[in-house]
Design a protein around this motif. Structure first.
Motif, PDB file in Angstrom:
ATOM      1  N   LYS A  54       0.865  -1.183   0.000  1.00 29.42           N
ATOM      2  CA  LYS A  54       0.000   0.000   0.000  1.00 29.42           C
ATOM      3  C   LYS A  54       0.898   1.228   0.000  1.00 29.42           C
ATOM      4  CE  LYS A  54      -3.412   2.806   2.258  1.00 29.42           C
ATOM      5  NZ  LYS A  54      -3.726   3.434   3.509  1.00 29.42           N
ATOM      6  N   LEU A  55       0.666   2.112  -0.975  1.00 25.88           N
ATOM      7  CA  LEU A  55       1.419   3.359  -1.090  1.00 25.88           C
ATOM      8  C   LEU A  55       0.508   4.539  -0.810  1.00 25.88           C
ATOM      9  CD1 LEU A  55       3.262   2.577  -4.452  1.00 25.88           C
ATOM     10  CD2 LEU A  55       4.109   2.242  -2.115  1.00 25.88           C
ATOM     11  N   ASN A  56       1.052   5.546  -0.150  1.00 26.03           N
ATOM     12  CA  ASN A  56       0.329   6.798   0.105  1.00 26.03           C
ATOM     13  C   ASN A  56       1.127   7.970  -0.453  1.00 26.03           C
ATOM     14  OD1 ASN A  56      -1.789   5.593   1.574  1.00 26.03           O
ATOM     15  ND2 ASN A  56      -0.635   5.735   3.475  1.00 26.03           N
ATOM     16  N   PHE A  57       0.406   8.902  -1.067  1.00 23.35           N
ATOM     17  CA  PHE A  57       0.985  10.133  -1.595  1.00 23.35           C
ATOM     18  C   PHE A  57       0.317  11.320  -0.910  1.00 23.35           C
ATOM     19  CE2 PHE A  57       0.682   6.899  -4.851  1.00 23.35           C
ATOM     20  CZ  PHE A  57       1.934   6.887  -5.426  1.00 23.35           C
ATOM     21  N   GLY A  58       0.958  12.486  -0.983  1.00 26.11           N
ATOM     22  CA  GLY A  58       0.338  13.732  -0.524  1.00 26.11           C
ATOM     23  C   GLY A  58      -0.311  13.608   0.839  1.00 26.11           C
ATOM     24  N   ASN A  59      -1.574  14.055   0.928  1.00 31.54           N
ATOM     25  CA  ASN A  59      -2.247  14.095   2.232  1.00 31.54           C
ATOM     26  C   ASN A  59      -2.733  12.737   2.719  1.00 31.54           C
ATOM     27  OD1 ASN A  59      -4.470  13.673   0.637  1.00 31.54           O
ATOM     28  ND2 ASN A  59      -5.509  15.583   1.166  1.00 31.54           N
ATOM     29  N   ALA A  60      -2.556  11.679   1.944  1.00 28.19           N
ATOM     30  CA  ALA A  60      -2.899  10.338   2.408  1.00 28.19           C
ATOM     31  C   ALA A  60      -1.805   9.743   3.293  1.00 28.19           C
ATOM     32  CB  ALA A  60      -3.157   9.408   1.226  1.00 28.19           C
ATOM     33  N   GLN A  61      -0.606  10.356   3.282  1.00 27.08           N
ATOM     34  CA  GLN A  61       0.482   9.854   4.114  1.00 27.08           C
ATOM     35  C   GLN A  61       0.077   9.899   5.581  1.00 27.08           C
ATOM     36  OE1 GLN A  61       4.609  11.167   2.665  1.00 27.08           O
ATOM     37  NE2 GLN A  61       3.228  12.718   1.812  1.00 27.08           N
ATOM     38  N   THR A  62       0.515   8.909   6.336  1.00 26.83           N
ATOM     39  CA  THR A  62       0.164   8.853   7.753  1.00 26.83           C
ATOM     40  C   THR A  62       0.824   9.973   8.535  1.00 26.83           C
ATOM     41  OG1 THR A  62       1.917   7.239   8.158  1.00 26.83           O
ATOM     42  CG2 THR A  62      -0.309   6.378   7.740  1.00 26.83           C
ATOM     43  N   GLU A  63       1.921  10.483   8.022  1.00 25.37           N
ATOM     44  CA  GLU A  63       2.561  11.685   8.556  1.00 25.37           C
ATOM     45  C   GLU A  63       3.019  12.496   7.354  1.00 25.37           C
ATOM     46  OE1 GLU A  63       5.470  11.300  11.674  1.00 25.37           O
ATOM     47  OE2 GLU A  63       4.571   9.425  12.353  1.00 25.37           O
ATOM     48  N   ILE A  64       2.702  13.771   7.356  1.00 24.28           N
ATOM     49  CA  ILE A  64       3.106  14.609   6.225  1.00 24.28           C
ATOM     50  C   ILE A  64       4.505  15.148   6.510  1.00 24.28           C
ATOM     51  CG2 ILE A  64       2.524  16.542   4.712  1.00 24.28           C
ATOM     52  CD1 ILE A  64       0.435  14.302   4.686  1.00 24.28           C
ATOM     53  N   LEU A  65       5.488  14.396   6.055  1.00 27.83           N
ATOM     54  CA  LEU A  65       6.879  14.803   6.229  1.00 27.83           C
ATOM     55  C   LEU A  65       7.320  15.655   5.051  1.00 27.83           C
ATOM     56  CD1 LEU A  65       8.160  11.272   7.267  1.00 27.83           C
ATOM     57  CD2 LEU A  65       7.597  13.168   8.786  1.00 27.83           C
ATOM     58  N   ASN A  66       6.715  15.385   3.900  1.00 26.97           N
ATOM     59  CA  ASN A  66       7.070  16.055   2.659  1.00 26.97           C
ATOM     60  C   ASN A  66       5.922  15.770   1.696  1.00 26.97           C
ATOM     61  OD1 ASN A  66       7.997  16.517  -0.001  1.00 26.97           O
ATOM     62  ND2 ASN A  66      10.091  15.943   0.501  1.00 26.97           N
ATOM     63  N   ASP A  67       5.307  16.809   1.171  1.00 22.22           N
ATOM     64  CA  ASP A  67       4.190  16.618   0.234  1.00 22.22           C
ATOM     65  C   ASP A  67       4.594  15.816  -0.988  1.00 22.22           C
ATOM     66  OD1 ASP A  67       2.189  17.886   1.654  1.00 22.22           O
ATOM     67  OD2 ASP A  67       2.583  19.847   0.766  1.00 22.22           O
ATOM     68  N   ASN A  68       5.868  15.857  -1.334  1.00 24.84           N
ATOM     69  CA  ASN A  68       6.338  15.175  -2.534  1.00 24.84           C
ATOM     70  C   ASN A  68       7.073  13.878  -2.198  1.00 24.84           C
ATOM     71  OD1 ASN A  68       6.408  15.098  -5.380  1.00 24.84           O
ATOM     72  ND2 ASN A  68       8.574  15.638  -5.323  1.00 24.84           N
ATOM     73  N   ALA A  69       6.686  13.249  -1.104  1.00 31.12           N
ATOM     74  CA  ALA A  69       7.265  11.953  -0.739  1.00 31.12           C
ATOM     75  C   ALA A  69       6.224  10.870  -1.002  1.00 31.12           C
ATOM     76  CB  ALA A  69       7.673  11.948   0.726  1.00 31.12           C
ATOM     77  N   LEU A  70       6.682   9.655  -1.067  1.00 25.78           N
ATOM     78  CA  LEU A  70       5.811   8.495  -1.215  1.00 25.78           C
ATOM     79  C   LEU A  70       6.004   7.636   0.023  1.00 25.78           C
ATOM     80  CD1 LEU A  70       5.367   6.272  -4.311  1.00 25.78           C
ATOM     81  CD2 LEU A  70       5.967   5.258  -2.137  1.00 25.78           C
ATOM     82  N   GLU A  71       4.916   7.268   0.668  1.00 26.70           N
ATOM     83  CA  GLU A  71       4.983   6.427   1.857  1.00 26.70           C
ATOM     84  C   GLU A  71       4.623   4.993   1.501  1.00 26.70           C
ATOM     85  OE1 GLU A  71       2.899   5.864   6.260  1.00 26.70           O
ATOM     86  OE2 GLU A  71       1.894   7.072   4.732  1.00 26.70           O
ATOM     87  N   ILE A  72       5.482   4.060   1.895  1.00 27.87           N
ATOM     88  CA  ILE A  72       5.081   2.654   1.900  1.00 27.87           C
ATOM     89  C   ILE A  72       4.363   2.465   3.234  1.00 27.87           C
ATOM     90  CG2 ILE A  72       5.831   0.259   1.997  1.00 27.87           C
ATOM     91  CD1 ILE A  72       8.213   0.996   0.247  1.00 27.87           C
ATOM     92  N   HIS A  73       3.040   2.462   3.178  1.00 24.74           N
ATOM     93  CA  HIS A  73       2.246   2.366   4.394  1.00 24.74           C
ATOM     94  C   HIS A  73       2.188   0.920   4.897  1.00 24.74           C
ATOM     95  CE1 HIS A  73      -1.884   3.204   6.492  1.00 24.74           C
ATOM     96  NE2 HIS A  73      -0.930   2.960   7.351  1.00 24.74           N
ATOM     97  N   ARG A  74       2.018  -0.001   3.963  1.00 25.87           N
ATOM     98  CA  ARG A  74       1.999  -1.422   4.330  1.00 25.87           C
ATOM     99  C   ARG A  74       2.698  -2.211   3.233  1.00 25.87           C
ATOM    100  NH1 ARG A  74      -4.042  -0.866   4.890  1.00 25.87           N
ATOM    101  NH2 ARG A  74      -4.291   0.227   6.852  1.00 25.87           N
ATOM    102  N   ILE A  75       3.503  -3.149   3.661  1.00 25.49           N
ATOM    103  CA  ILE A  75       4.102  -4.108   2.737  1.00 25.49           C
ATOM    104  C   ILE A  75       4.248  -5.411   3.513  1.00 25.49           C
ATOM    105  CG2 ILE A  75       6.420  -3.237   3.240  1.00 25.49           C
ATOM    106  CD1 ILE A  75       7.202  -4.047   0.366  1.00 25.49           C
TER     107      ILE A  75
END
Length: 176
Positions: A76-97
């Motif tokens: 599961k990937l999160n971008f922008g405001n879907a990230q569990t923590e907004i560290l950087n708007d232009n980052a991609l979070e691996i929320h679950r793997i």
């Protein structure tokens, strides 16, 4: 071993996603957490309403790994405001793997991380980040081997227990 196929998930895959989510989370953490905490987390995080909300979020994407048409893991990937923590708007979070225990050591996790890196490069994300439980030594070794470095930590609540997740990141689109 048959070829591993990774497919982007949609609402059509909701029940498959729920089953593989509960299975892999339980396999990964049941031995080191109370049955109540695992059951509560699975019920709260992987109910159909919650997963529907996540899979229909335009800033999240799910990918399911299959072997012989059987789901064996997911990303599961999160971008922008879907990230569990907004560290950087232009980052991609691996929320679950997560990968089914029967497929540990068979490069499925690597294929899923490679998929995340590919998407981060396509979307010109500055970096990929994730949180991993400090006691999940297998995962920590895996991410370190893939070039992720620890840069912070946060508290993850699992039922009635506070656990520490290490935040790790991988730069994917370095600015010159």
């Amino acid at each position: 071993m048959s070829e591993i196929e990774i497919k982007k998930a949609s609402l059509y895959d909701l029940e498959v996603l729920q089953i593989i989510s509960i299975q892999t989370f339980s396999e990964t953490f049941a031995e080191v957490n109370t049955p109540e905490n695992i059951e509560n987390y699975n019920r709260e995080s992987f109910n159909l309403e919650q997963l529907t909300s996540e899979i229909t979020n335009p800033n999240s994407q799910f990918f399911i790994a299959y072997s012989d048409s059987e789901p064996i893991g997911y990303l599961k990937l999160n971008f922008g405001n879907a990230q569990t923590e907004i560290l950087n708007d232009n980052a991609l979070e691996i929320h679950r793997i997560y990968v089914s225990q029967a497929f540990h050591g068979k490069k499925v996790g690597q294929l899923l991380v490679d998929k995340a890196i590919q998407i981060a490069q396509q979307t010109t994300s500055d970096y990929i980040w994730l949180g991993v439980w400090e006691e999940n030594h297998r995962a920590l070794r895996f991410y370190t081997k893939n070039g992720f470095i620890t840069f912070d930590k946060h508290v993850f609540i699992l039922g009635d227990e506070e656990q520490t997740d290490l935040l790790m990141k991988l730069d994917v689109n370095k600015k010159s």
